[in-house]
Design a protein around this motif. Structure first.
Motif, PDB file in Angstrom:
ATOM      1  N   ALA A  14     -15.956 -12.159 -35.657  1.00  0.00           N
ATOM      2  CA  ALA A  14     -17.144 -11.076 -35.257  1.00  0.00           C
ATOM      3  C   ALA A  14     -16.386  -9.718 -34.846  1.00  0.00           C
ATOM      4  O   ALA A  14     -17.044  -8.730 -35.077  1.00  0.00           O
ATOM      5  CB  ALA A  14     -18.117 -11.505 -34.526  1.00  0.00           C
ATOM      6  N   CYS A  15     -15.542  -9.845 -33.858  1.00  0.00           N
ATOM      7  CA  CYS A  15     -14.939  -8.745 -33.383  1.00  0.00           C
ATOM      8  C   CYS A  15     -14.218  -7.789 -34.409  1.00  0.00           C
ATOM      9  O   CYS A  15     -14.354  -6.844 -34.632  1.00  0.00           O
ATOM     10  CB  CYS A  15     -13.856  -8.991 -32.343  1.00  0.00           C
ATOM     11  SG  CYS A  15     -12.991  -7.775 -31.474  1.00  0.00           S
ATOM     12  N   VAL A  16     -13.504  -8.369 -35.258  1.00  0.00           N
ATOM     13  CA  VAL A  16     -12.850  -7.582 -36.395  1.00  0.00           C
ATOM     14  C   VAL A  16     -13.987  -7.172 -37.317  1.00  0.00           C
ATOM     15  O   VAL A  16     -13.779  -5.704 -37.792  1.00  0.00           O
ATOM     16  CB  VAL A  16     -11.825  -8.548 -37.091  1.00  0.00           C
ATOM     17  CG1 VAL A  16     -11.080  -7.665 -38.313  1.00  0.00           C
ATOM     18  CG2 VAL A  16     -10.553  -8.839 -36.244  1.00  0.00           C
ATOM     19  N   GLU A  17     -15.104  -7.796 -37.653  1.00  0.00           N
ATOM     20  CA  GLU A  17     -15.824  -7.173 -38.662  1.00  0.00           C
ATOM     21  C   GLU A  17     -16.443  -6.046 -38.058  1.00  0.00           C
ATOM     22  O   GLU A  17     -16.827  -5.114 -38.779  1.00  0.00           O
ATOM     23  CB  GLU A  17     -16.642  -8.388 -38.931  1.00  0.00           C
ATOM     24  CG  GLU A  17     -16.189  -9.409 -39.926  1.00  0.00           C
ATOM     25  CD  GLU A  17     -17.110 -10.698 -40.008  1.00  0.00           C
ATOM     26  OE1 GLU A  17     -18.234 -10.840 -39.340  1.00  0.00           O
ATOM     27  OE2 GLU A  17     -16.540 -11.612 -40.706  1.00  0.00           O
TER      28      GLU A  17
ATOM     29  N   LEU B 195     -17.263  -8.614 -26.143  1.00  0.00           N
ATOM     30  CA  LEU B 195     -16.443  -7.952 -27.117  1.00  0.00           C
ATOM     31  C   LEU B 195     -15.854  -6.799 -26.134  1.00  0.00           C
ATOM     32  O   LEU B 195     -16.826  -5.995 -25.910  1.00  0.00           O
ATOM     33  CB  LEU B 195     -16.908  -7.843 -28.457  1.00  0.00           C
ATOM     34  CG  LEU B 195     -17.367  -8.953 -29.286  1.00  0.00           C
ATOM     35  CD1 LEU B 195     -17.765  -8.376 -30.487  1.00  0.00           C
ATOM     36  CD2 LEU B 195     -16.062  -9.929 -29.555  1.00  0.00           C
ATOM     37  N   LEU B 196     -14.953  -6.205 -26.291  1.00  0.00           N
ATOM     38  CA  LEU B 196     -14.339  -5.171 -25.709  1.00  0.00           C
ATOM     39  C   LEU B 196     -13.458  -4.246 -26.561  1.00  0.00           C
ATOM     40  O   LEU B 196     -12.639  -4.848 -27.351  1.00  0.00           O
ATOM     41  CB  LEU B 196     -13.338  -5.588 -24.499  1.00  0.00           C
ATOM     42  CG  LEU B 196     -12.413  -4.598 -23.993  1.00  0.00           C
ATOM     43  CD1 LEU B 196     -13.055  -3.406 -23.250  1.00  0.00           C
ATOM     44  CD2 LEU B 196     -11.324  -5.250 -23.007  1.00  0.00           C
ATOM     45  N   PHE B 197     -13.610  -3.076 -26.890  1.00  0.00           N
ATOM     46  CA  PHE B 197     -13.348  -2.051 -27.695  1.00  0.00           C
ATOM     47  C   PHE B 197     -12.613  -0.869 -26.911  1.00  0.00           C
ATOM     48  O   PHE B 197     -13.210  -0.319 -26.378  1.00  0.00           O
ATOM     49  CB  PHE B 197     -14.149  -1.417 -28.786  1.00  0.00           C
ATOM     50  CG  PHE B 197     -14.652  -2.616 -29.689  1.00  0.00           C
ATOM     51  CD1 PHE B 197     -14.299  -2.713 -31.080  1.00  0.00           C
ATOM     52  CD2 PHE B 197     -15.546  -3.351 -29.090  1.00  0.00           C
ATOM     53  CE1 PHE B 197     -14.897  -3.840 -31.932  1.00  0.00           C
ATOM     54  CE2 PHE B 197     -16.344  -4.513 -30.033  1.00  0.00           C
ATOM     55  CZ  PHE B 197     -15.966  -4.586 -31.283  1.00  0.00           C
ATOM     56  N   CYS B 198     -11.441  -0.621 -27.076  1.00  0.00           N
ATOM     57  CA  CYS B 198     -10.821   0.731 -26.717  1.00  0.00           C
ATOM     58  C   CYS B 198     -10.222   1.642 -27.852  1.00  0.00           C
ATOM     59  O   CYS B 198      -9.404   0.789 -28.620  1.00  0.00           O
ATOM     60  CB  CYS B 198      -9.648   0.359 -25.589  1.00  0.00           C
ATOM     61  SG  CYS B 198     -10.304   0.081 -23.892  1.00  0.00           S
ATOM     62  N   GLN B 199     -10.622   2.590 -28.130  1.00  0.00           N
ATOM     63  CA  GLN B 199      -9.993   3.510 -29.295  1.00  0.00           C
ATOM     64  C   GLN B 199      -8.897   4.012 -28.692  1.00  0.00           C
ATOM     65  O   GLN B 199      -8.708   4.633 -27.668  1.00  0.00           O
ATOM     66  CB  GLN B 199     -10.862   4.653 -29.456  1.00  0.00           C
ATOM     67  CG  GLN B 199     -10.707   5.210 -30.784  1.00  0.00           C
ATOM     68  CD  GLN B 199     -11.392   6.522 -30.980  1.00  0.00           C
ATOM     69  OE1 GLN B 199     -12.278   6.967 -30.220  1.00  0.00           O
ATOM     70  NE2 GLN B 199     -11.649   6.790 -32.375  1.00  0.00           N
ATOM     71  N   VAL B 200      -7.765   3.761 -29.592  1.00  0.00           N
ATOM     72  CA  VAL B 200      -6.298   4.449 -29.151  1.00  0.00           C
ATOM     73  C   VAL B 200      -6.120   5.457 -30.295  1.00  0.00           C
ATOM     74  O   VAL B 200      -6.151   4.925 -31.401  1.00  0.00           O
ATOM     75  CB  VAL B 200      -5.339   3.173 -29.194  1.00  0.00           C
ATOM     76  CG1 VAL B 200      -4.072   3.776 -28.795  1.00  0.00           C
ATOM     77  CG2 VAL B 200      -5.706   2.336 -28.006  1.00  0.00           C
ATOM     78  N   GLU B 201      -5.669   6.644 -30.079  1.00  0.00           N
ATOM     79  CA  GLU B 201      -5.557   7.547 -30.915  1.00  0.00           C
ATOM     80  C   GLU B 201      -4.164   7.691 -31.563  1.00  0.00           C
ATOM     81  O   GLU B 201      -3.632   8.908 -32.021  1.00  0.00           O
ATOM     82  CB  GLU B 201      -5.996   9.169 -30.161  1.00  0.00           C
ATOM     83  CG  GLU B 201      -7.253   9.051 -29.651  1.00  0.00           C
ATOM     84  CD  GLU B 201      -7.598  10.062 -28.625  1.00  0.00           C
ATOM     85  OE1 GLU B 201      -6.851  11.017 -28.388  1.00  0.00           O
ATOM     86  OE2 GLU B 201      -8.850  10.064 -28.005  1.00  0.00           O
ATOM     87  N   PHE B 202      -3.539   6.665 -31.729  1.00  0.00           N
ATOM     88  CA  PHE B 202      -2.469   6.565 -32.427  1.00  0.00           C
ATOM     89  C   PHE B 202      -2.093   5.168 -32.960  1.00  0.00           C
ATOM     90  O   PHE B 202      -2.951   4.107 -32.455  1.00  0.00           O
ATOM     91  CB  PHE B 202      -0.902   6.995 -31.638  1.00  0.00           C
ATOM     92  CG  PHE B 202      -1.050   6.114 -30.460  1.00  0.00           C
ATOM     93  CD1 PHE B 202      -0.639   5.016 -30.321  1.00  0.00           C
ATOM     94  CD2 PHE B 202      -1.363   6.863 -29.118  1.00  0.00           C
ATOM     95  CE1 PHE B 202      -0.560   4.535 -28.870  1.00  0.00           C
ATOM     96  CE2 PHE B 202      -1.531   6.497 -27.949  1.00  0.00           C
ATOM     97  CZ  PHE B 202      -0.933   5.185 -27.753  1.00  0.00           C
TER      98      PHE B 202
ATOM     99  N   LYS C  50     -21.861  -7.547 -27.977  1.00  0.00           N
ATOM    100  CA  LYS C  50     -21.945  -8.701 -28.225  1.00  0.00           C
ATOM    101  C   LYS C  50     -21.658  -9.286 -29.431  1.00  0.00           C
ATOM    102  O   LYS C  50     -22.052  -8.447 -30.363  1.00  0.00           O
ATOM    103  CB  LYS C  50     -23.531  -9.385 -27.620  1.00  0.00           C
ATOM    104  CG  LYS C  50     -23.828  -8.787 -26.432  1.00  0.00           C
ATOM    105  CD  LYS C  50     -25.120  -9.361 -26.032  1.00  0.00           C
ATOM    106  CE  LYS C  50     -26.334  -8.726 -27.017  1.00  0.00           C
ATOM    107  NZ  LYS C  50     -27.621  -9.210 -26.391  1.00  0.00           N
ATOM    108  N   SER C  51     -21.035 -10.579 -29.618  1.00  0.00           N
ATOM    109  CA  SER C  51     -20.708 -10.961 -31.171  1.00  0.00           C
ATOM    110  C   SER C  51     -21.893 -11.706 -31.554  1.00  0.00           C
ATOM    111  O   SER C  51     -21.848 -11.978 -32.543  1.00  0.00           O
ATOM    112  CB  SER C  51     -19.392 -11.996 -31.125  1.00  0.00           C
ATOM    113  OG  SER C  51     -19.756 -13.105 -30.108  1.00  0.00           O
ATOM    114  N   ARG C  52     -22.733 -12.214 -30.777  1.00  0.00           N
ATOM    115  CA  ARG C  52     -23.954 -12.856 -31.056  1.00  0.00           C
ATOM    116  C   ARG C  52     -25.280 -12.252 -30.444  1.00  0.00           C
ATOM    117  O   ARG C  52     -25.306 -12.216 -29.031  1.00  0.00           O
ATOM    118  CB  ARG C  52     -23.928 -14.453 -31.013  1.00  0.00           C
ATOM    119  CG  ARG C  52     -22.776 -14.976 -31.373  1.00  0.00           C
ATOM    120  CD  ARG C  52     -22.635 -16.639 -31.457  1.00  0.00           C
ATOM    121  NE  ARG C  52     -23.043 -17.132 -30.094  1.00  0.00           N
ATOM    122  CZ  ARG C  52     -22.026 -17.244 -29.071  1.00  0.00           C
ATOM    123  NH1 ARG C  52     -20.673 -16.770 -29.331  1.00  0.00           N
ATOM    124  NH2 ARG C  52     -22.279 -17.797 -27.937  1.00  0.00           N
ATOM    125  N   PRO C  53     -26.540 -12.015 -30.974  1.00  0.00           N
ATOM    126  CA  PRO C  53     -27.267 -11.378 -30.184  1.00  0.00           C
ATOM    127  C   PRO C  53     -28.123 -12.194 -29.201  1.00  0.00           C
ATOM    128  O   PRO C  53     -28.397 -11.530 -28.136  1.00  0.00           O
ATOM    129  CB  PRO C  53     -28.367 -11.093 -31.401  1.00  0.00           C
ATOM    130  CG  PRO C  53     -28.178 -11.972 -32.490  1.00  0.00           C
ATOM    131  CD  PRO C  53     -26.658 -12.260 -32.404  1.00  0.00           C
TER     132      PRO C  53
END
Length: 538
Positions: A429-432, A361-368, A351-354
């Motif tokens: 907030a996402c980038v932070e 917010l959605l995060f996917c780690q990409v290995e490149f 969440k960007s705000r509690p």
């Protein structure tokens, strides 16, 4: 006509029955049901209808076979982008992205997006499905019923979890196999900053505030297990199921206000194929509205601009376009680490705000490294990884518009990303949070330095966001299900005002689901098939 399901949810074992009959060369004059689009929803519908041997089902696909190494090798998915397996849609230049025009890839071929995507299986959040149910006025679209469907269709290969996971369905789902150490580092970093981690991302994690987990993937025996391969391929030797490839749907054939077939372009010839019962559009969030408009179903002013006779005025056709927009943040490895599996093995929702009641917010780690066209100029490390972080519930809305009465002419796509100021605030907030994760102690054994964005604030951060923004390729919501004046289909996925015509794909979502859209499209397909069977039962 009786449409009863001869349900057989058990996935074929490796080396078991496979297709003995390829896509058909010539169609019959008519079928009971025509399903347009062999993607994540259409593949499900065609299979479920064809489980009754007494009905004839036609599945139409504009692209070609999925028998390609770039499709079947999980690591080769980027090679499909921009290829003949990609529709190659291009959005209009966007002033909210510093004038950039984004590529909006969508799958073209058997399996649709499920044959070119990153194979992530993400069910969406409880709140998504309960919102769908409220918009539709039908509790069958709610989370509790949808969870039952997920359990029924999954063949889960992880640690048994009968409350949330199924083990005998057609969809082979497994955790990322032998994931990279940086995927585990992401989970460690999440815990380090107070975000909980889970054994898998498709249970309790998506009923509350979110969390982090290794991704669930549609990979079987090291090969992509698309929804076409899960549903249609084991059934494609049945004489009542016809699959036509390289066949483009131009418009729905209407007699008065009833759909009676489709007009298609095949081998350079325009052919009409009849539907005795119903036509189902499962062409995706760009093509389904396009076919509706060229069939005379849409906003009367929009159709009138090109002299298309109006059969049904539905101003919501092509409106409400949504997509997940992402902002890549990149780090350089201290020593090269080769990507594993698809190169994306860990996911996080937060969440960007509690005060929010669900992740935005959605995060996917990409290995490149994954720069945008603009951020590539900042310098990309030869060896590095990217936090592909984005907005799970964007406030901005786009639209599709005709540019010609010719069905082969492309639509104008006004994605309108980042136009709503709320999205800019959420993106900050996402980038932070992204930088907090990537710079956590858990990554220090693997990371030499943060490459981008670095310590930027204020206007410089906003400029980075607009330059870095790219799409997750989750285009949706352009023929939404609901009960207001801008809705296109009702709770049964019937097009308002037209008999014998339904839309069943990501375009019917009232809002984009929280996460990758492949799994929700499978649910839309299952619900559509169930509704069709019920409607046509004796």
């Amino acid at each position: 006509m009786t449409i009863q399901a001869d349900m057989d949810d058990h996935a074929p074992e490796p080396g078991g029955r496979e297709s003995r009959r390829g896509p058909t060369d010539e169609p019959k004059p008519a079928y009971d049901f025509i399903v347009c689009g062999a993607g994540a929803s259409g593949s499900v519908i065609a299979r479920r209808l064809a489980e009754n041997p007494d009905i004839q089902v036609l599945l139409i696909e504009a692209g070609s076979s999925d028998a390609s190494e770039t499709v079947l090798d999980p690591a080769s998915w980027p090679l499909n982008l921009g290829s003949e397996r990609d529709w190659g849609f291009q959005a209009q230049p966007n002033p909210h992205l510093n004038g950039r025009s984004l590529s909006m890839s969508m799958g073209k071929g058997l399996g649709g997006g499920s044959s070119i995507n990153v194979m992530v299986w993400a069910r969406g959040h409880r709140r998504d499905w309960d919102f769908f149910a409220a918009e539709a006025g039908d509790p069958a679209w709610g989370y509790d019923n949808v969870l039952d469907i997920y359990r029924r269709i999954e063949n889960w290969q992880g640690k048994p979890d009968p409350e949330y996971r199924g083990s005998s369905g057609p969809v082979w789902v497994q955790p990322a196999s032998e994931p990279s150490p940086v995927a585990h580092a992401m989970l460690d970093a999440a815990r380090e900053i107070g975000i909980p981690t889970y054994e898998h991302p498709n249970g309790r994690m998506m009923e509350g505030a979110g969390g982090a987990a290794l991704s669930d993937m549609l990979v079987r025996d090291g090969r992509r297990h698309s929804l076409y391969r899960a549903y249609v391929q084991p059934w494609s030797d049945r004489p009542n199921l016809t699959v036509l490839t390289e066949t483009t749907v131009l418009r729905v054939v209407l007699e008065g206000k009833r759909a009676t077939g489709v007009e298609v372009l095949r081998a350079g010839q325009v052919v009409t194929i009849g539907a005795r019962a119903e036509v189902v559009l499962s062409l995706g969030a760009i093509q389904s509205p396009k076919v509706l408009m060229h069939s005379g179903i849409g906003d009367e002013a929009e159709l009138g601009r090109y002299g298309i006779p109006v059969v049904q005025h539905l101003p919501g056709v092509g409106q409400n376009l949504q997509d997940h927009v992402s902002f890549g943040c990149t780090w350089e490895y201290s020593e090269p680490i080769a990507p594993c599996n698809s190169g994306s093995e860990a996911t996080l929702y937060w969440k960007s705000r509690p005060e929010l009641d669900a992740p935005d917010l959605l995060f996917c780690q990409v290995e490149f490294p994954v720069p945008s066209d603009r951020t590539a100029a900042r310098g990309v490390p030869q060896h590095g990884w990217t936090m592909f972080a984005g907005l799970a519930q964007p406030a901005s809305r786009g639209r599709l518009r005709l540019q010609s009465a010719d069905p082969l002419s492309p639509l104008m796509i006004d994605a309108n990303m980042m136009s709503d100021p709320a999205d800019v605030a959420t993106a900050r907030a996402c980038v932070e949070l992204c930088r907090e994760l990537g710079n956590a102690k858990a990554f220090r054994p693997f990371v030499r330095a943060e490459v981008m964005p670095g310590e930027v604030k204020g206007a410089a951060l906003d400029d980075y966001i607009r330059d870095a923004a790219v799409t997750y390729w989750h285009q949706s919501c352009t023929a939404k299900m609901g009960r207001d004046a801008m809705s296109v289909v009702d709770a049964s996925l019937k097009v308002y005002g037209i008999d014998g015509l339904r839309v069943a794909d990501g375009s019917i979502m009232p809002r984009v689901t929280t996460g990758n859209t492949q799994a929700p499209c499978a649910i839309i397909g299952e619900r559509a098939a169930e509704l069709l069977r019920t409607a046509h039962a004796a």
